[in-house]
Design a protein around this motif. Structure first.
Motif, short mmCIF file in Angstrom:
data_model
loop_
_atom_site.label_atom_id
_atom_site.label_comp_id
_atom_site.label_asym_id
_atom_site.label_seq_id
_atom_site.Cartn_x
_atom_site.Cartn_y
_atom_site.Cartn_z
N GLU A 142 13.74 -71.78 -20.15
CA GLU A 142 13.58 -72.80 -19.12
C GLU A 142 14.83 -72.94 -18.24
O GLU A 142 14.84 -73.72 -17.30
N ILE A 143 15.88 -72.22 -18.53
CA ILE A 143 17.14 -72.34 -17.80
C ILE A 143 17.13 -71.38 -16.61
O ILE A 143 16.85 -70.20 -16.78
N PRO A 144 17.45 -71.86 -15.40
CA PRO A 144 17.51 -70.96 -14.23
C PRO A 144 18.83 -70.16 -14.24
O PRO A 144 19.76 -70.45 -13.50
N TRP A 145 18.91 -69.16 -15.08
CA TRP A 145 20.14 -68.42 -15.33
C TRP A 145 20.77 -67.86 -14.07
O TRP A 145 21.99 -67.84 -13.93
N ASP A 146 19.96 -67.37 -13.14
CA ASP A 146 20.51 -66.74 -11.94
C ASP A 146 21.15 -67.75 -10.98
O ASP A 146 21.83 -67.36 -10.04
N GLU A 147 20.99 -69.04 -11.25
CA GLU A 147 21.59 -70.08 -10.42
C GLU A 147 22.70 -70.82 -11.16
O GLU A 147 23.08 -71.92 -10.78
N ARG A 148 23.21 -70.24 -12.23
CA ARG A 148 24.24 -70.89 -13.02
C ARG A 148 25.42 -69.95 -13.25
O ARG A 148 25.23 -68.79 -13.60
N GLU A 149 26.61 -70.50 -13.07
CA GLU A 149 27.83 -69.75 -13.36
C GLU A 149 28.22 -69.94 -14.83
O GLU A 149 28.96 -69.16 -15.40
N PHE A 150 27.70 -71.00 -15.43
CA PHE A 150 27.95 -71.29 -16.83
C PHE A 150 26.83 -72.19 -17.33
O PHE A 150 26.12 -72.81 -16.55
N LEU A 151 26.70 -72.22 -18.63
CA LEU A 151 25.78 -73.14 -19.27
C LEU A 151 26.64 -74.24 -19.85
O LEU A 151 27.52 -73.98 -20.67
N GLY A 152 26.44 -75.46 -19.40
CA GLY A 152 27.23 -76.59 -19.88
C GLY A 152 26.33 -77.76 -20.18
O GLY A 152 25.41 -78.04 -19.41
N TRP A 153 26.57 -78.42 -21.32
CA TRP A 153 25.73 -79.57 -21.68
C TRP A 153 26.46 -80.50 -22.63
O TRP A 153 27.39 -80.12 -23.31
N ARG A 154 26.01 -81.74 -22.60
CA ARG A 154 26.46 -82.76 -23.56
C ARG A 154 25.45 -82.80 -24.69
O ARG A 154 24.25 -82.67 -24.46
N ASP A 155 25.93 -82.98 -25.89
CA ASP A 155 25.05 -83.03 -27.06
C ASP A 155 24.31 -84.37 -27.07
O ASP A 155 24.95 -85.42 -27.16
N PRO A 156 22.98 -84.35 -26.96
CA PRO A 156 22.24 -85.62 -26.93
C PRO A 156 22.31 -86.38 -28.26
O PRO A 156 22.13 -87.59 -28.28
N LYS A 157 22.61 -85.69 -29.35
CA LYS A 157 22.71 -86.34 -30.66
C LYS A 157 24.11 -86.86 -30.95
O LYS A 157 24.29 -87.68 -31.85
N ALA A 158 25.10 -86.36 -30.22
CA ALA A 158 26.50 -86.77 -30.41
C ALA A 158 27.17 -86.72 -29.04
O ALA A 158 27.72 -85.69 -28.65
N THR A 159 27.10 -87.80 -28.29
CA THR A 159 27.53 -87.80 -26.88
C THR A 159 29.01 -87.53 -26.68
O THR A 159 29.43 -87.29 -25.56
N ALA A 160 29.80 -87.56 -27.74
CA ALA A 160 31.22 -87.23 -27.61
C ALA A 160 31.45 -85.73 -27.73
O ALA A 160 32.59 -85.27 -27.73
N ARG A 161 30.37 -84.95 -27.81
CA ARG A 161 30.49 -83.49 -27.89
C ARG A 161 29.85 -82.87 -26.66
O ARG A 161 28.87 -83.36 -26.12
N ALA A 162 30.45 -81.76 -26.23
CA ALA A 162 29.91 -81.00 -25.09
C ALA A 162 30.20 -79.53 -25.34
O ALA A 162 31.05 -79.18 -26.18
N TYR A 163 29.51 -78.67 -24.57
CA TYR A 163 29.64 -77.25 -24.78
C TYR A 163 29.62 -76.51 -23.45
O TYR A 163 28.89 -76.90 -22.53
N LEU A 164 30.41 -75.45 -23.36
CA LEU A 164 30.41 -74.53 -22.21
C LEU A 164 30.17 -73.13 -22.75
O LEU A 164 30.82 -72.73 -23.73
#
Length: 166
Positions: free
Chosen positions: A32-54
């Motif tokens: 479901e991710i539009p990969w060709d329009e992203r330079e990176f995949l970045g998100w905040r963890d919905p279960k632990a909002t103090a965590r994020a990932y790149l």
């Protein structure tokens, strides 16, 4: 960015244990991710909002960073701030300090690096105009290609600093 599967995303993390990487809550189904329009995949963890990932391509490999999100400072006078990745200006509540443990020995010793960025990590969408910030933006004459290059350059510099001791 090239499409990645869940296993590839989990295997990409360089600054956390394999057990921590296995427990990462992924942002969406990879198809479901539009990969060709992203330079990176970045998100905040919905279960632990103090965590994020790149997760991003870096020097021919995929590198993932596990990050912590600092709590918002209290009593700040600033009304707005600029993202250190995409240079979008936001109200202060829409900018967060993301810090990541350094890879290797320095990380095991507790050393971290941080960057102020869009709190939703939507930088790829901001530079394309898909998302609009809540405050007026300074006039910018860069093309989309130049904004993409600037974003990738800032991301790669941050990753390079995290990996220095690896």
């Amino acid at each position: 960015m090239e499409p990645l599967g869940q296993d590839q995303i989990r295997a990409s993390f360089v600054n956390c244990t394999k057990g921590e990487a296995k427990g990462v809550t992924l942002p969406a189904r990879p198809d479901e991710i539009p990969w060709d329009e992203r330079e990176f995949l970045g998100w905040r963890d919905p279960k632990a909002t103090a965590r994020a990932y790149l997760v991003l391509p870096y020097q021919g490999e995929t590198v993932g960073l596990s990050l912590r999100v600092a709590p918002r400072p209290k009593g700040r006078v600033l009304l707005s701030n600029m993202c250190g990745l995409c240079t979008t200006t936001h109200p202060l509540s829409d900018i967060a300090l993301f810090s990541g443990r350094r890879a290797g020995k320095l990380g095991r010793e507790g050393n971290t690096l941080g960057i102020y960025a869009c709190s939703n990590l939507g930088c790829s969408r901001y530079i394309r105009g898909e998302l609009k910030p809540d405050v007026p933006q300074p006039s910018e004459t860069l093309t989309l290609e130049e904004r993409v290059f600037r974003l990738e350059d800032k991301l790669h510099r941050f990753v390079e600093r995290v990996l220095e001791s690896r």
